[in-house]
Design a protein around this motif. Structure first.
Motif, short mmCIF file in Angstrom:
data_model
loop_
_atom_site.label_atom_id
_atom_site.label_comp_id
_atom_site.label_asym_id
_atom_site.label_seq_id
_atom_site.Cartn_x
_atom_site.Cartn_y
_atom_site.Cartn_z
N UNK A 174 0.63 -1.34 -0.14
CA UNK A 174 -0.01 -0.04 -0.27
C UNK A 174 0.61 1.06 -0.36
N UNK A 175 1.03 1.62 -1.24
CA UNK A 175 2.23 3.22 -1.49
C UNK A 175 1.39 3.34 -2.36
N UNK A 176 2.44 4.55 -2.92
CA UNK A 176 2.30 5.20 -4.47
C UNK A 176 3.02 5.07 -5.58
N UNK A 177 3.80 4.05 -5.16
CA UNK A 177 4.33 3.25 -6.07
C UNK A 177 4.58 2.82 -7.63
N UNK A 178 2.77 1.92 -7.51
CA UNK A 178 2.60 1.15 -8.77
C UNK A 178 1.03 2.07 -9.04
N UNK A 228 -7.65 17.89 -11.95
CA UNK A 228 -6.77 17.64 -10.19
C UNK A 228 -7.94 16.79 -10.26
N UNK A 229 -9.26 17.00 -10.37
CA UNK A 229 -10.60 16.12 -10.03
C UNK A 229 -10.66 14.60 -10.37
N UNK A 230 -9.64 14.84 -12.14
CA UNK A 230 -9.69 12.70 -12.55
C UNK A 230 -8.87 12.19 -11.42
N UNK A 231 -7.74 13.00 -10.92
CA UNK A 231 -6.48 12.46 -10.34
C UNK A 231 -6.58 12.22 -9.07
N UNK A 232 -7.32 13.34 -8.29
CA UNK A 232 -7.86 12.86 -7.25
C UNK A 232 -9.14 11.41 -7.04
N UNK A 233 -9.29 11.62 -8.47
CA UNK A 233 -10.00 10.45 -7.85
C UNK A 233 -10.69 9.17 -7.73
N UNK A 234 -8.76 9.28 -8.80
CA UNK A 234 -8.13 8.03 -8.88
C UNK A 234 -7.54 7.48 -7.63
N UNK A 235 -7.26 7.88 -7.19
CA UNK A 235 -5.89 7.78 -6.44
C UNK A 235 -7.00 7.76 -4.92
N UNK A 236 -7.77 7.95 -4.60
CA UNK A 236 -9.61 7.79 -3.69
C UNK A 236 -9.41 6.33 -3.94
N UNK A 237 -9.70 6.20 -5.24
CA UNK A 237 -9.80 4.53 -5.52
C UNK A 237 -9.21 3.78 -4.98
N UNK A 238 -8.31 3.97 -5.73
CA UNK A 238 -6.96 3.45 -6.20
C UNK A 238 -5.82 2.80 -3.97
N UNK A 239 -6.02 3.92 -2.99
CA UNK A 239 -6.15 3.67 -2.48
C UNK A 239 -6.65 4.28 -0.89
N UNK A 240 -8.02 4.02 -1.08
CA UNK A 240 -8.87 4.74 0.03
C UNK A 240 -8.20 5.34 0.65
N UNK A 241 -7.54 6.68 -0.12
CA UNK A 241 -7.33 7.77 0.58
C UNK A 241 -8.18 9.31 0.42
N UNK A 242 -9.78 9.03 0.47
CA UNK A 242 -10.39 10.69 0.06
C UNK A 242 -9.39 11.78 -0.20
N UNK A 243 -8.98 12.24 0.69
CA UNK A 243 -8.29 13.84 1.17
C UNK A 243 -7.15 13.66 0.50
#
Length: 320
Positions: free
Chosen positions: A48-52, A258-273
């Motif tokens: 669970x990290x951002x590398x992937x 920015x919105x699309x990227x934030x939504x993807x990160x939230x979905x992938x990492x489970x961190x909404x903000x």
């Protein structure tokens, strides 16, 4: 009469030759078609990290499908379990850190470092710890796990600021969530945390030492893709497509809103903000030679790898 027989014989031979050519052409065409439509499979382990994230983006957006690669991403929450899965052949590749990959390779385990990833880390300090510079950590307690990339990064950043590791107290805390919990409760003064844990810490009121571990800095680029030797032998083309898909994904990620990227990160990492920058991701995937030498020197000083070990032995160069 003889001329007629000869003509008939020639005609028959020509017919056989024509059928032979047609058959060979048909077989060749069928083989080529099957190869063109063949889908290669590859299994990669992640933590669970951002590398992937570029790999996950390429998978979800069908980039790998278009390249003819079926990528399976398996999530692990224990680096030991991830490493064992790679060693026993359950995985073809995994995102790991330089220290772990070097130690395994130096022990003779059949793996290589295929590329560097762009990790994201932050030096987090407790809310009541007055640290605005790395130098302020003298006499403080720093949570980490020994002989890992986190301890390496801690020692490296201390050294760059003229602070000796002996001037701080290292507190052994193996699990990252526990390190975060201890920072929140004030049981330790500081710790290097990977994203998304660093962002969670900041949102909870903790602080970061500014200007340290910036995205894209050599100190943050300490993770990469470890590839099993067997996969390099049996799935060389699939490995090449894995790296190509990553580079394509990095380009497309930069074009997201920015919105699309934030939504993807939230979905992938489970961190909404999670406000995660995309600037650290790069098409340049060749591991930094100087960083590899720094890591190797640190491991040798701790007697974790032999003095004779050369980190260039670890590298894998993809063939074009």
């Amino acid at each position: 009469m003889n001329r007629g027989k000869t003509t008939t014989t020639y005609a028959f031979c020509a017919l056989l030759m024509g059928l032979g050519i047609l058959l060979i052409s048909s077989c060749g065409s069928g083989s080529s078609s099957r190869k063109a439509n063949e889908v290669m499979n590859l299994r990669m382990g992640i933590m669970p990290s951002v590398d992937h994230l570029p790999f996950a983006w390429a998978q979800k957006q069908g980039i790998y499908d278009s390249l003819g690669l079926k990528l399976e991403i398996e999530r692990f929450y224990s680096p030991m379990e991830r490493d064992v899965a790679l060693q026993v052949g359950q995985l073809d590749a995994s995102i790991s850190d330089y220290t772990s990959v070097m130690i395994q390779h130096a022990k003779g385990l059949p793996l290589r470092l295929g590329m560097q990833c762009q990790g994201a880390f932050a030096f987090i300090t407790a809310a009541d710890t007055p640290c605005e510079r790395v130098e302020d950590l003298r006499g403080k307690e720093i949570a980490l796990s020994s002989n890992t990339v986190i301890e390496y990064a801690t020692d490296r950043l201390l050294a760059l600021s003229g602070v000796s590791p002996e001037e701080v107290t290292k507190v052994e805390v193996q699990k990252i969530p526990l390190r975060l919990e201890m920072l929140l409760s004030g049981q330790v003064d500081a710790a290097i945390l990977p994203e998304p844990f660093a962002q969670i810490a900041l949102e909870a009121g903790l602080k970061t030492i500014p200007g340290v571990l910036a995205a894209g800095s050599p100190e943050s680029q300490i993770t990469g893709v470890a590839i099993a030797e067997k996969a390099l032998q049996d799935k060389q083309e699939a490995i090449a497509l894995l790296l190509k898909g990553y580079q394509i994904a990095v380009e497309r990620i930069q074009m997201l809103s920015p919105t699309e990227w934030k939504q993807f990160v939230a979905q992938e990492l489970g961190a909404q903000d999670l406000s995660l920058s995309r600037e650290g991701y790069s098409r340049e995937i060749t591991p930094n030679a100087a960083t590899l030498q720094e890591v190797a020197a640190w491991l040798k000083a701790k007697q974790l790898i032999p003095e004779s070990y050369q980190p260039t032995q670890l590298l894998y160069q993809a063939k074009n």
